[in-house]
Scaffold this active site. Structure first.
Site, mmCIF file in Angstrom:
data_model
loop_
_atom_site.group_PDB
_atom_site.id
_atom_site.type_symbol
_atom_site.label_atom_id
_atom_site.label_comp_id
_atom_site.label_asym_id
_atom_site.label_seq_id
_atom_site.Cartn_x
_atom_site.Cartn_y
_atom_site.Cartn_z
ATOM 1 N N HIS A 128 0.779 -1.214 -0.111
ATOM 2 C CA HIS A 128 0.072 0.037 -0.037
ATOM 3 C C HIS A 128 0.758 1.480 -0.043
ATOM 4 O O HIS A 128 1.654 1.400 0.934
ATOM 5 C CB HIS A 128 -1.033 0.094 1.208
ATOM 6 C CG HIS A 128 -1.633 1.143 1.263
ATOM 7 N ND1 HIS A 128 -1.735 1.930 2.441
ATOM 8 C CD2 HIS A 128 -2.533 1.958 0.541
ATOM 9 C CE1 HIS A 128 -2.568 2.962 2.350
ATOM 10 N NE2 HIS A 128 -3.058 3.100 1.001
ATOM 11 N N HIS A 182 -7.725 8.346 -3.020
ATOM 12 C CA HIS A 182 -8.269 6.993 -3.481
ATOM 13 C C HIS A 182 -9.447 7.252 -4.651
ATOM 14 O O HIS A 182 -9.784 6.112 -5.201
ATOM 15 C CB HIS A 182 -8.820 6.303 -2.403
ATOM 16 C CG HIS A 182 -7.687 6.009 -1.299
ATOM 17 N ND1 HIS A 182 -7.355 6.843 -0.327
ATOM 18 C CD2 HIS A 182 -6.842 5.005 -1.244
ATOM 19 C CE1 HIS A 182 -6.405 6.244 0.476
ATOM 20 N NE2 HIS A 182 -5.908 5.258 -0.220
ATOM 21 N N ARG A 208 -3.799 26.180 1.781
ATOM 22 C CA ARG A 208 -3.090 24.675 1.734
ATOM 23 C C ARG A 208 -3.517 24.042 3.225
ATOM 24 O O ARG A 208 -3.172 24.401 4.203
ATOM 25 C CB ARG A 208 -1.521 25.090 1.718
ATOM 26 C CG ARG A 208 -0.869 23.890 1.276
ATOM 27 C CD ARG A 208 -0.668 22.712 1.953
ATOM 28 N NE ARG A 208 -0.123 21.479 1.608
ATOM 29 C CZ ARG A 208 -0.659 20.270 1.401
ATOM 30 N NH1 ARG A 208 -1.705 20.181 1.560
ATOM 31 N NH2 ARG A 208 0.211 19.557 0.972
ATOM 32 N N CYS A 255 4.302 28.172 0.422
ATOM 33 C CA CYS A 255 4.288 26.902 0.472
ATOM 34 C C CYS A 255 5.577 26.234 0.165
ATOM 35 O O CYS A 255 6.177 26.908 -1.048
ATOM 36 C CB CYS A 255 3.188 26.252 -0.154
ATOM 37 S SG CYS A 255 3.136 24.433 0.240
ATOM 38 N N TYR A 305 8.479 18.137 4.024
ATOM 39 C CA TYR A 305 9.147 19.313 4.229
ATOM 40 C C TYR A 305 10.805 19.365 4.374
ATOM 41 O O TYR A 305 11.040 19.987 5.179
ATOM 42 C CB TYR A 305 8.279 20.199 4.858
ATOM 43 C CG TYR A 305 6.894 20.375 4.499
ATOM 44 C CD1 TYR A 305 6.561 21.097 3.481
ATOM 45 C CD2 TYR A 305 5.848 20.037 5.330
ATOM 46 C CE1 TYR A 305 5.389 21.315 2.899
ATOM 47 C CE2 TYR A 305 4.473 19.870 4.967
ATOM 48 C CZ TYR A 305 4.235 20.639 3.856
ATOM 49 O OH TYR A 305 2.936 20.821 3.303
HETATM 50 C C1 HEM Z 1 -2.247 6.249 -1.020
HETATM 51 C C2 HEM Z 1 -4.483 2.204 -2.491
HETATM 52 C C3 HEM Z 1 -6.797 1.912 1.965
HETATM 53 C C4 HEM Z 1 -4.421 5.902 3.279
HETATM 54 C C5 HEM Z 1 -2.776 5.155 -1.980
HETATM 55 C C6 HEM Z 1 -2.597 4.882 -3.339
HETATM 56 C C7 HEM Z 1 -3.173 3.809 -3.526
HETATM 57 C C8 HEM Z 1 -3.908 3.406 -2.413
HETATM 58 C C9 HEM Z 1 -3.281 2.911 -5.042
HETATM 59 C C10 HEM Z 1 -1.818 5.852 -4.137
HETATM 60 C C11 HEM Z 1 -2.530 6.673 -4.953
HETATM 61 C C12 HEM Z 1 -1.861 7.717 -5.873
HETATM 62 O O1 HEM Z 1 -0.868 8.444 -5.542
HETATM 63 O O2 HEM Z 1 -2.178 7.812 -7.038
HETATM 64 C C13 HEM Z 1 -5.621 1.668 -1.407
HETATM 65 C C14 HEM Z 1 -6.197 0.469 -1.378
HETATM 66 C C15 HEM Z 1 -6.812 0.458 0.049
HETATM 67 C C16 HEM Z 1 -6.375 1.738 0.618
HETATM 68 C C17 HEM Z 1 -6.466 -0.379 -2.524
HETATM 69 C C18 HEM Z 1 -7.597 -0.559 0.680
HETATM 70 C C19 HEM Z 1 -7.772 -1.756 -0.016
HETATM 71 C C20 HEM Z 1 -6.408 3.047 2.683
HETATM 72 C C21 HEM Z 1 -6.883 3.397 4.038
HETATM 73 C C22 HEM Z 1 -6.069 4.570 4.258
HETATM 74 C C23 HEM Z 1 -5.307 4.883 3.223
HETATM 75 C C24 HEM Z 1 -7.967 2.590 4.879
HETATM 76 C C25 HEM Z 1 -6.190 5.248 5.606
HETATM 77 C C26 HEM Z 1 -6.845 5.030 6.834
HETATM 78 C C27 HEM Z 1 -3.655 6.404 2.319
HETATM 79 C C28 HEM Z 1 -2.630 7.684 2.302
HETATM 80 C C29 HEM Z 1 -2.049 7.570 0.846
HETATM 81 C C30 HEM Z 1 -2.727 6.344 0.307
HETATM 82 C C31 HEM Z 1 -2.593 8.210 3.318
HETATM 83 C C32 HEM Z 1 -1.318 8.698 0.321
HETATM 84 C C33 HEM Z 1 0.021 8.309 0.509
HETATM 85 C C34 HEM Z 1 1.002 9.251 0.250
HETATM 86 O O3 HEM Z 1 0.392 10.337 -0.789
HETATM 87 O O4 HEM Z 1 2.144 9.310 0.466
HETATM 88 N N1 HEM Z 1 -3.619 4.081 -1.453
HETATM 89 N N2 HEM Z 1 -5.563 2.338 -0.274
HETATM 90 N N3 HEM Z 1 -5.319 3.926 2.166
HETATM 91 N N4 HEM Z 1 -3.598 5.830 0.964
HETATM 92 FE FE1 HEM Z 1 -4.702 3.962 0.587
HETATM 93 N N1 MTE Z 2 -1.684 24.364 10.025
HETATM 94 C C1 MTE Z 2 -2.729 23.448 9.917
HETATM 95 N N2 MTE Z 2 -3.327 23.370 11.370
HETATM 96 N N3 MTE Z 2 -3.200 22.522 9.114
HETATM 97 C C2 MTE Z 2 -2.699 22.517 7.786
HETATM 98 O O1 MTE Z 2 -2.893 21.712 7.103
HETATM 99 N N4 MTE Z 2 -0.987 23.684 6.442
HETATM 100 C C3 MTE Z 2 0.319 24.370 6.554
HETATM 101 C C4 MTE Z 2 0.096 25.621 7.332
HETATM 102 N N5 MTE Z 2 -0.532 25.508 8.397
HETATM 103 C C5 MTE Z 2 -1.674 23.569 7.772
HETATM 104 C C6 MTE Z 2 -1.248 24.498 8.670
HETATM 105 C C7 MTE Z 2 0.789 24.770 5.217
HETATM 106 S S1 MTE Z 2 1.958 23.396 4.541
HETATM 107 C C8 MTE Z 2 0.947 25.966 4.636
HETATM 108 S S2 MTE Z 2 1.746 26.240 3.089
HETATM 109 C C9 MTE Z 2 0.262 27.017 5.266
HETATM 110 O O2 MTE Z 2 -0.542 26.569 6.470
HETATM 111 C C10 MTE Z 2 -0.869 27.677 4.444
HETATM 112 O O3 MTE Z 2 -1.425 28.568 4.944
HETATM 113 P P1 MTE Z 2 -2.733 29.173 4.067
HETATM 114 O O4 MTE Z 2 -3.788 28.240 3.887
HETATM 115 O O5 MTE Z 2 -3.558 30.387 5.162
HETATM 116 O O6 MTE Z 2 -2.356 29.820 2.758
#
Ligand code: HEM
Ligand code: MTE
Length: 473
Positions: A40, A64, A138, A185, A321
């Protein structure tokens, strides 16, 4: 085609460990994702949904809602959820973003949930103070709803014990200060880095930067009043937001203590933006404004301040960051090896004309506009503009705040400069490659191209900005 077996929610709930298998449900389907968990992209967060529905989690992580995610999921289908349990689920699922505020339709949306948007870039150079509705937004999480009447700011890590302040305490007990500061940002201009080689992150254009006047109380005043004394062991000031993810973890960040308590740091606990109450998207009722420091440390919906020996343990301080070498990839990256971004490097970009614009030869002149800013209070002292890809240069006219405003004290230039150059159209040129680069008061300059500063997260993207326009004969 044999129909899938029917399972009850109770049966699905028995599958929550690798030994029993990990099952989830989605829109009435039952999926055995045991094999997928280790693959994942979002890591072990996926286990939060084990034994239950994906919907509430995917509502939070809208990454997703893409076809390729559903295709992956479909490979693991093992059954259907019983109709009674399906009814139960749809009654209880809700969208954590349903209470997010409305936004200006002209914002260019990079992600809807959480909301991330930037203004059309011409708007930036049309207004020294960015109108609030157009200020880039953001968010990492849903916008929290905070009741200003019951709101408390908690402060911990002080020698005399914790302190709790209401909004009224802050407004009535401390002098009000106003600071004009630009927020940028770390991912501003990431899309240009993306063209060198794919990076991970929101595909920001050149407008994840904006300028506002912020009013509130000085963090220094509040800390001194709360019992802060120099000479203690604390080295950092941590900030926690009131916005939470599905696990209840809040957004957080920290800055060096010296910046927070310095008489020249101008760090604000702001309750107003451009003369009005902070809007929901920008941190109502209170946010930190850390002038000269990357946007990420300017924590919105501020709930808690902690003085500590350690930096914030938050994901956004520790594992995001940060900058790396172009040679570092996702297999070799060690987030511990790089410092958290605080002050940002010198930056500038062209807001007019737009990429691909057509300039009429009969106009005889071309006007180029843009913004320039540097982190750490370093003033932009010059912007050079080229109409021929960087072979020859002309110096742009800089514009700070109001004409009658005194220049910022040295080292405290927190706000950007807008700049403008009107120059004769070069003879015979059918195309112009317009380039800008800024110089700050430490004579820092922008690098000429993105490739040597490329990094896997696409941050600190500050190479010369280039715009191509055609000349219409
Ligand atoms: C990212 C699949 C369940 C949290 C992703 C991505 C895929 C994926 C393919 C990459 C998407 C992209 O960047 O295009 C799945 C599948 C799941 C599942 C098939 C269930 C079977 C979950 C659950 C959570 C979760 C339950 C949270 C509780 C995240 C997060 C990312 C992510 C936070 C972003 C990661 C990043 O951007 O670094 N998932 N996911 N996922 N998933 Fe899932
Ligand atoms: N503070 C909280 N609590 N949650 C957030 O997601 N994003 C941060 C910062 N402070 C963020 C946050 C980021 S990455 C940036 S660039 C700035 O808020 C953006 O501020 P703005 O939405 O007021 O432009």
């Amino acid at each position: 085609k044999t129909p899938f077996p029917i399972f009850s929610q109770e049966e699905v709930y028995k599958h929550r460990t690798p030994a029993d298998g990990i099952w989830v449900t989605y829109k009435g389907g039952v999926y055995d994702i045991t094999e997928f968990v280790a693959m994942h992209p979002g890591g072990s967060k996926i286990l939060l949904a084990a034994g239950g529905a994906l919907e509430p989690f995917w509502a939070m992580y809208a990454v997703h809602s893409q076809e390729h995610v559903l295709e992956i999921l479909s490979e693991y289908k093992v059954g259907e959820l019983s109709p009674e349990d399906q009814k139960q689920q749809s009654a209880s699922s809700s969208d954590p973003y349903s209470t997010d505020p409305p936004r200006h339709p002209a914002l260019r949306v990079n992600s809807q949930k959480p909301f991330n948007g930037e203004p059309p870039s011409e708007i930036l150079s049309e207004n020294y103070i960015t109108p609030t509705a157009f200020f880039f937004k953001r968010n990492h999480l849903p916008v929290p709803k905070v009741d200003p009447a019951t709101y408390r700011l908690e402060i911990e890590g002080l020698p005399n014990g914790p302190v709790s302040l209401s909004l009224e305490d802050l407004k009535s007990r401390f002098p009000k200060h106003t600071v004009t500061a630009t927020l940028q940002c770390a991912g501003n201009r990431r899309s240009e880095m993306n063209k060198v080689k794919q990076v991970k992150g929101l595909n920001w254009g050149i407008a994840a930067i904006s300028n506002a006047t912020w009013s509130g109380v000085l963090l220094r005043d509040v800390l001194l009043d709360a019992g802060y004394k120099s000479g203690g062991t604390a080295k950092h000031v941590q900030f926690e937001g009131l916005d939470k993810d599905v696990t209840g973890t809040t957004y957080g960040a920290s800055i060096p203590l010296g910046k927070a308590v310095s008489e020249e740091g101008d760090v604000l606990l702001a309750y107003e933006m451009n003369g009005e109450d902070l809007p929901a998207d920008h941190g109502f009722p209170l946010r930190v404004v850390v002038p000269g420091t990357v946007g990420a440390r300017n924590v919105k919906w501020l709930g808690k301040i902690i003085l500590s020996e350690e930096e914030s343990s938050s994901h956004w301080q520790q594992n995001d960051y940060k900058g790396f070498s172009p040679s570092t990839d996702w297999d070799t990256v060690d987030f511990k090896s790089a410092p958290a971004i605080q002050e940002l490097p010198v930056q500038s970009a062209i807001t007019q004309p737009a990429e691909g614009a057509v300039v009429d030869r009969s106009m005889e002149e071309v006007t180029v506009k843009g913004y320039a800013w540097s982190g750490g209070g370093r003033e932009v002292v010059r912007v050079d503009v080229s109409l021929d890809g960087g072979r020859t240069w002309q110096v742009a006219k800089l514009r700070g705040g109001e004409e009658d405003e005194p220049p910022p004290p040295p080292g405290r230039a927190w706000a950007w400069k807008l700049w403008e150059l009107t120059a004769p159209l070069p003879e015979d040129a059918q195309e112009l490659e317009i380039v800008c680069k800024a110089v700050d008061s430490s004579y820092n300059v922008q690098p000429d191209s993105m490739a040597p500063i490329w990094n896997l997260r696409g941050v600190l993207s500050n190479a010369w900005h280039r715009v191509r326009v055609t000349v219409n004969e």
